[in-house]
Write a protein that holds these residues in place. Sequence first.
Motif, mmCIF file in Angstrom:
data_model
loop_
_atom_site.group_PDB
_atom_site.id
_atom_site.type_symbol
_atom_site.label_atom_id
_atom_site.label_comp_id
_atom_site.label_asym_id
_atom_site.label_seq_id
_atom_site.Cartn_x
_atom_site.Cartn_y
_atom_site.Cartn_z
ATOM 1 N N GLU A 9 28.648 45.262 36.476
ATOM 2 C CA GLU A 9 30.022 44.788 36.642
ATOM 3 C C GLU A 9 30.252 43.564 35.756
ATOM 4 O O GLU A 9 29.650 42.507 35.964
ATOM 5 N N THR A 10 31.122 43.728 34.753
ATOM 6 C CA THR A 10 31.445 42.624 33.845
ATOM 7 C C THR A 10 32.652 41.821 34.306
ATOM 8 O O THR A 10 32.964 40.782 33.729
ATOM 9 N N PHE A 11 33.349 42.321 35.330
ATOM 10 C CA PHE A 11 34.531 41.660 35.889
ATOM 11 C C PHE A 11 35.677 41.541 34.888
ATOM 12 O O PHE A 11 36.547 40.681 35.032
ATOM 13 N N THR A 12 35.682 42.386 33.872
ATOM 14 C CA THR A 12 36.744 42.315 32.869
ATOM 15 C C THR A 12 37.968 43.143 33.249
ATOM 16 O O THR A 12 39.017 43.023 32.628
ATOM 17 N N GLY A 13 37.822 43.992 34.261
ATOM 18 C CA GLY A 13 38.963 44.788 34.712
ATOM 19 C C GLY A 13 39.787 44.037 35.742
ATOM 20 O O GLY A 13 39.492 42.896 36.126
ATOM 21 N N ALA A 14 40.820 44.686 36.227
ATOM 22 C CA ALA A 14 41.712 44.034 37.191
ATOM 23 C C ALA A 14 41.064 43.871 38.552
ATOM 24 O O ALA A 14 41.432 42.978 39.321
ATOM 25 N N ALA A 15 40.091 44.735 38.874
ATOM 26 C CA ALA A 15 39.425 44.665 40.166
ATOM 27 C C ALA A 15 37.947 44.993 39.983
ATOM 28 O O ALA A 15 37.586 45.765 39.097
ATOM 29 N N PRO A 16 37.071 44.429 40.812
ATOM 30 C CA PRO A 16 35.642 44.727 40.703
ATOM 31 C C PRO A 16 35.330 46.165 41.105
ATOM 32 O O PRO A 16 36.153 46.871 41.695
ATOM 33 N N ALA A 31 39.880 38.739 38.489
ATOM 34 C CA ALA A 31 38.982 39.340 37.512
ATOM 35 C C ALA A 31 39.767 39.554 36.230
ATOM 36 O O ALA A 31 40.953 39.882 36.260
ATOM 37 N N GLY A 32 39.122 39.353 35.101
ATOM 38 C CA GLY A 32 39.817 39.508 33.833
ATOM 39 C C GLY A 32 38.869 39.408 32.665
ATOM 40 O O GLY A 32 37.648 39.465 32.839
ATOM 41 N N LEU A 36 34.947 36.919 36.475
ATOM 42 C CA LEU A 36 35.517 36.702 37.802
ATOM 43 C C LEU A 36 35.597 35.205 38.068
ATOM 44 O O LEU A 36 34.575 34.515 38.096
ATOM 45 N N ARG A 37 36.816 34.713 38.250
ATOM 46 C CA ARG A 37 37.032 33.310 38.562
ATOM 47 C C ARG A 37 37.473 33.179 40.017
ATOM 48 O O ARG A 37 38.302 33.953 40.490
ATOM 49 N N LEU A 38 36.919 32.177 40.704
ATOM 50 C CA LEU A 38 37.324 31.945 42.086
ATOM 51 C C LEU A 38 37.343 30.461 42.396
ATOM 52 O O LEU A 38 36.694 29.658 41.723
ATOM 53 N N SER A 39 38.124 30.119 43.430
ATOM 54 C CA SER A 39 38.171 28.766 43.967
ATOM 55 C C SER A 39 37.784 28.834 45.438
ATOM 56 O O SER A 39 38.225 29.725 46.165
ATOM 57 N N LEU A 62 30.657 38.378 47.437
ATOM 58 C CA LEU A 62 31.098 39.699 46.980
ATOM 59 C C LEU A 62 29.844 40.563 46.872
ATOM 60 O O LEU A 62 29.013 40.363 45.973
ATOM 61 N N LEU A 63 29.696 41.517 47.801
ATOM 62 C CA LEU A 63 28.421 42.189 48.006
ATOM 63 C C LEU A 63 28.558 43.707 47.949
ATOM 64 O O LEU A 63 29.599 44.258 48.309
#
Length: 205
Positions: A9-16, A31-32, A36-39, A62-63
Motif C-alpha cells: 500500500e503506497t497510499f497514493t490513491g483516494a483510499a487505502p 491518502a494521496g 497517508l497524512r494524519l493528525s 490502520l490494521l
Amino acid sequence: MSATAWLDETFTGAAPDSRLSWHYPPPSWRAGPDGLRLSTAAATDFWQGTHYGFRVDNGHALLAEVEGDFVMETRVGITPLHQYDQAGLMVRLDPTCWLKTSVEHEPGEPSRLGAVITNHGWSDWSTQDLDPTLARDMAFRITRRGADYLVEAAPAGGSWSQIRLGRLQADQGGPVRAGIYACSPKEAGLEARFVRLTIRVLARG
C-alpha cells in the motif's frame, strides 16, 4: 524462507487497501500522491498498566488481518509537538496483547526509539536515545515467526538495526491485526506521513 507480497500500500490513491481498517480513526487523515497524512487527537495512546497505572487503548491504528509468518515495513515522517507524540508499526491480538514500535518525542531532549510489548494486560517499554533530527524520518520493520517478533528500525537512507526481540504470549499462530499507528498521549496535533506499508508473507521450506 521465501517471501510473497501480500499487501503493498503506497497510499497514493483516494483510499487505502480495503483490507485495512481503522481502530479509532484520527480526527483528520487523507491518502494521496505524497502518502497517508494524519493528525492525532489528544489523550490517545496504547498502554496497559505498568508503572504509570493507566490503561488506554484508543490510539489511531490502520490494521489488516494477517495470517502466518510475515515481514511488515513502513516509512514514516513526523512533525511532533508534545511529549510522547509517536507513530510507527503495530501488531495486535486484543487490548491485552500487542506490540508497537516507534520514535517518541521528548521536547528539548533526545527522542526515544523503542518498542512496547504487552502481555496479559501489562506493558513493558524498551528504549534508546535517538537524535531528534533522525527521528523525523524513520523506517520500521517487524518480522513475525510463530509467536516471536523481531523489531528493527532504520533512519532515512540508513541500514536496519535490531531494537527488540520478543514474544506475544497469547499468539497461538492464528491471524493477527497488523499495520501502522499514531497517537498523542498528551495534546493533539502530531502530524504523521506514512509513505508506504508492505506486508510479505513468509513460506517455510
